[in-house]
Design a protein around this motif. Structure first.
Motif, PDB file in Angstrom:
ATOM      1  N   PHE A 134       0.846  -1.191   0.000  1.00 24.08           N
ATOM      2  CA  PHE A 134       0.000   0.000   0.000  1.00 24.08           C
ATOM      3  C   PHE A 134       0.882   1.243   0.000  1.00 24.08           C
ATOM      4  O   PHE A 134       1.810   1.336   0.798  1.00 24.08           O
ATOM      5  CB  PHE A 134      -0.884   0.037   1.254  1.00 24.08           C
ATOM      6  N   LYS A 135       0.580   2.183  -0.887  1.00 22.29           N
ATOM      7  CA  LYS A 135       1.318   3.457  -0.932  1.00 22.29           C
ATOM      8  C   LYS A 135       0.311   4.589  -0.774  1.00 22.29           C
ATOM      9  O   LYS A 135      -0.535   4.797  -1.647  1.00 22.29           O
ATOM     10  CB  LYS A 135       2.067   3.591  -2.273  1.00 22.29           C
ATOM     11  N   ARG A 136       0.398   5.308   0.335  1.00 22.74           N
ATOM     12  CA  ARG A 136      -0.515   6.436   0.528  1.00 22.74           C
ATOM     13  C   ARG A 136      -0.121   7.592  -0.384  1.00 22.74           C
ATOM     14  O   ARG A 136       1.064   7.932  -0.500  1.00 22.74           O
ATOM     15  CB  ARG A 136      -0.510   6.898   1.992  1.00 22.74           C
ATOM     16  N   VAL A 137      -1.107   8.183  -1.035  1.00 19.07           N
ATOM     17  CA  VAL A 137      -0.860   9.292  -1.956  1.00 19.07           C
ATOM     18  C   VAL A 137      -0.318  10.494  -1.192  1.00 19.07           C
ATOM     19  O   VAL A 137      -0.914  10.939  -0.197  1.00 19.07           O
ATOM     20  CB  VAL A 137      -2.153   9.669  -2.702  1.00 19.07           C
ATOM     21  N   GLU A 138       0.815  11.037  -1.698  1.00 21.11           N
ATOM     22  CA  GLU A 138       1.462  12.160  -1.016  1.00 21.11           C
ATOM     23  C   GLU A 138       1.753  13.342  -1.935  1.00 21.11           C
ATOM     24  O   GLU A 138       2.015  14.438  -1.445  1.00 21.11           O
ATOM     25  CB  GLU A 138       2.770  11.691  -0.371  1.00 21.11           C
ATOM     26  N   ASN A 139       1.730  13.133  -3.244  1.00 20.13           N
ATOM     27  CA  ASN A 139       2.120  14.212  -4.159  1.00 20.13           C
ATOM     28  C   ASN A 139       1.273  14.171  -5.434  1.00 20.13           C
ATOM     29  O   ASN A 139       0.422  13.292  -5.608  1.00 20.13           O
ATOM     30  CB  ASN A 139       3.622  14.115  -4.491  1.00 20.13           C
ATOM     31  N   THR A 140       1.530  15.130  -6.316  1.00 26.22           N
ATOM     32  CA  THR A 140       0.715  15.267  -7.531  1.00 26.22           C
ATOM     33  C   THR A 140       0.813  14.044  -8.426  1.00 26.22           C
ATOM     34  O   THR A 140      -0.201  13.580  -8.965  1.00 26.22           O
ATOM     35  CB  THR A 140       1.143  16.523  -8.311  1.00 26.22           C
ATOM     36  N   GLU A 141       2.014  13.513  -8.606  1.00 26.69           N
ATOM     37  CA  GLU A 141       2.186  12.342  -9.470  1.00 26.69           C
ATOM     38  C   GLU A 141       1.367  11.163  -8.958  1.00 26.69           C
ATOM     39  O   GLU A 141       0.659  10.490  -9.723  1.00 26.69           O
ATOM     40  CB  GLU A 141       3.665  11.958  -9.549  1.00 26.69           C
ATOM     41  N   GLU A 142       1.428  10.915  -7.655  1.00 25.52           N
ATOM     42  CA  GLU A 142       0.676   9.802  -7.077  1.00 25.52           C
ATOM     43  C   GLU A 142      -0.830  10.065  -7.130  1.00 25.52           C
ATOM     44  O   GLU A 142      -1.610   9.133  -7.352  1.00 25.52           O
ATOM     45  CB  GLU A 142       1.136   9.573  -5.633  1.00 25.52           C
TER      46      GLU A 142
END
Length: 243
Positions: free
Chosen positions: A115-123
């Protein structure tokens, strides 16, 4: 009834949280609404369980007379007779099933899911695109970026390949599972159940006591097999030809 209220409160809190940065959440005497201009989500209008005729009239007027095209989510108990009368312009679009599961023991998992929590514009872009592929409507990159501090948007990977999306949104000790979607090329491989098991385990790690969700007809059986029980129906209505 407590589980029903907790489930509905988690869902409507998510809508409020999404709309608040846009000054789009409003609470009236008869209803509440969450709206983002030029967006597809959340754009909901709702009221308490078993609304009165007057409440329904006000909601219908709001839906028909306003340019902001709401979906009206009507919450009813499973054994409640549906005797509501709606304007001919307002039609049933979909039915979802409010379900819950008490969180006790962890689930056995078969695969390593990351799981990768969204942190920036790309994500946020990747999440928005994956969600659109999975569900056919948009939660925009802008909305994600404006709300990511309060709404945990997760990208889900298997062997470094993106497989889908999920939101784990908490209210008090309630784990609200939302937007669990699998991108088309990764479907029919058991990933939805596997992501759900991992997400439930994450909720247990956070000392949350109850998992809640709103399932489609297609997904309902999967959740019943995981031990979820049916708490209420959510009938979603829209205006047939909005102006």
């Amino acid at each position: 009834m407590k589980k029903v209220v907790s489930n509905i409160n988690n869902l409507t809190s998510l809508w409020k949280t999404a709309a608040t940065p846009y000054q789009g959440y409003h609470k009236e005497t008869s209803f509440e609404s969450a709206y983002i201009e030029n967006a597809q989500w959340p754009n909901r209008i709702w009221t308490n369980l078993s609304p009165s005729e007057n409440q329904l009239k006000e909601i219908q007027q709001q839906m028909i007379n306003k340019d902001n095209h709401f979906t009206f989510s009507l919450f009813t108990l499973p054994n409640q007779e549906n005797s509501i009368k709606l304007d001919a312009k307002i039609q049933l679009k979909s039915t979802q099933y409010g379900m819950s599961l008490e969180l006790n023991e962890k689930f056995e998992t078969q695969r390593q899911i990351d799981f990768k929590r969204v942190e920036n514009t790309e994500e946020a872009d990747i999440w928005s695109n994956a969600f659109f592929k999975a569900f056919g409507y948009e939660i925009s990159t802008t909305t994600i970026l404006k709300t990511k501090k309060n709404i945990p948007y997760y990208l889900v990977y298997f062997e470094q390949e993106l497989i889908g999306t999920v939101i784990l949104y908490t209210t008090n000790t309630i784990a609200g599972l939302h937007s669990l979607g699998i991108i088309p090329e990764k479907r029919k491989q058991g990933f939805a159940t596997e992501i759900m098991r991992h997400t439930l385990n994450k909720a247990i790690d956070q000392n949350l006591s109850l998992a809640t969700l709103q399932a489609s007809e297609m997904a309902k059986e999967m959740y019943l097999k995981l031990g979820f029980s049916l708490d209420f129906l959510m009938k979603n209505y829209g205006v047939t030809n909005p102006s």
